[in-house]
Structure formats: C-alpha cells, structure tokens
Write a protein that holds these residues in place. Structure first.
Motif, PDB file in Angstrom:
ATOM      1  N   TRP A  82       0.849  -1.187   0.000  1.00 37.66           N
ATOM      2  CA  TRP A  82       0.000   0.000   0.000  1.00 37.66           C
ATOM      3  C   TRP A  82       0.885   1.238   0.000  1.00 37.66           C
ATOM      4  O   TRP A  82       1.953   1.257   0.620  1.00 37.66           O
ATOM      5  CB  TRP A  82      -0.897   0.038   1.228  1.00 37.66           C
ATOM      6  N   GLN A  96      -5.502   2.974   3.362  1.00 37.52           N
ATOM      7  CA  GLN A  96      -5.017   1.635   3.713  1.00 37.52           C
ATOM      8  C   GLN A  96      -6.139   0.735   4.220  1.00 37.52           C
ATOM      9  O   GLN A  96      -6.206  -0.445   3.879  1.00 37.52           O
ATOM     10  CB  GLN A  96      -3.903   1.744   4.757  1.00 37.52           C
ATOM     11  N   MET A 154      -0.513  -5.791   5.891  1.00 37.24           N
ATOM     12  CA  MET A 154      -0.373  -4.598   5.073  1.00 37.24           C
ATOM     13  C   MET A 154       1.065  -4.083   5.162  1.00 37.24           C
ATOM     14  O   MET A 154       1.636  -4.025   6.253  1.00 37.24           O
ATOM     15  CB  MET A 154      -1.339  -3.516   5.550  1.00 37.24           C
ATOM     16  N   VAL A 170      -8.129  -0.674   1.313  1.00 34.73           N
ATOM     17  CA  VAL A 170      -7.403  -1.720   0.583  1.00 34.73           C
ATOM     18  C   VAL A 170      -7.443  -3.029   1.373  1.00 34.73           C
ATOM     19  O   VAL A 170      -7.711  -4.095   0.822  1.00 34.73           O
ATOM     20  CB  VAL A 170      -5.948  -1.277   0.294  1.00 34.73           C
TER      21      VAL A 170
END
Length: 75
Positions: free
Chosen positions: A16, A24, A45, A27
């Motif tokens: 990201w 974020q 992430m 996503v």
C-alpha cells in the motif's frame, strides 16, 4: 466459492502507498472481502510499497515470509 475448503493457513502480503487513491483500511477491507470464508487468513499490510513489495520493502517482506514459514506456535 472454494476458499473454505483450503485447510492451509494463508498469509496475504498486501502493498500500500498513498498514491493508490484508496486509504489503507479500504485496501485491506477489499482483500479481506476477496478472501472471505478462508478458514485461516492473515492479512499483512505493507505501507510505502507498490506492486513489487519484495523489492520496495525487502526487509519487511522477508520478515513476513519467515514468520509464515516458522512453526505455527511462533506466529
């Protein structure tokens, strides 16, 4: 539709960066939705990374892979 049949753990390493046009959390939610029903899902992430996360954030990527490959009790 067959994701619930996967018995093995799955770790998604998701890059990201701010230029993606989505925050974020959005996503991460997208990937969690795509893998809904997976019995053992871990979404990691990786900020400040793009398509080639293993190069953009090599140390973080290696640590996540090592963690995934380590004995299950070590996670």
């Amino acid at each position: 539709p067959r994701l619930p049949a996967i018995a093995a753990p799955i770790t998604l390493i998701v890059p990201w960066h701010a230029g993606m046009g989505r925050d974020q959390a959005a996503v991460e939610a997208f990937y969690r939705t795509q893998y809904a029903g997976t019995p053992e899902l871990r979404v990691e992430m990786v900020p400040d990374a793009a398509h080639v996360v293993m190069l953009d954030q090599a140390e973080r990527f290696a640590a996540l892979v090592d963690s995934f490959l380590s004995p299950r009790g070590a996670r």
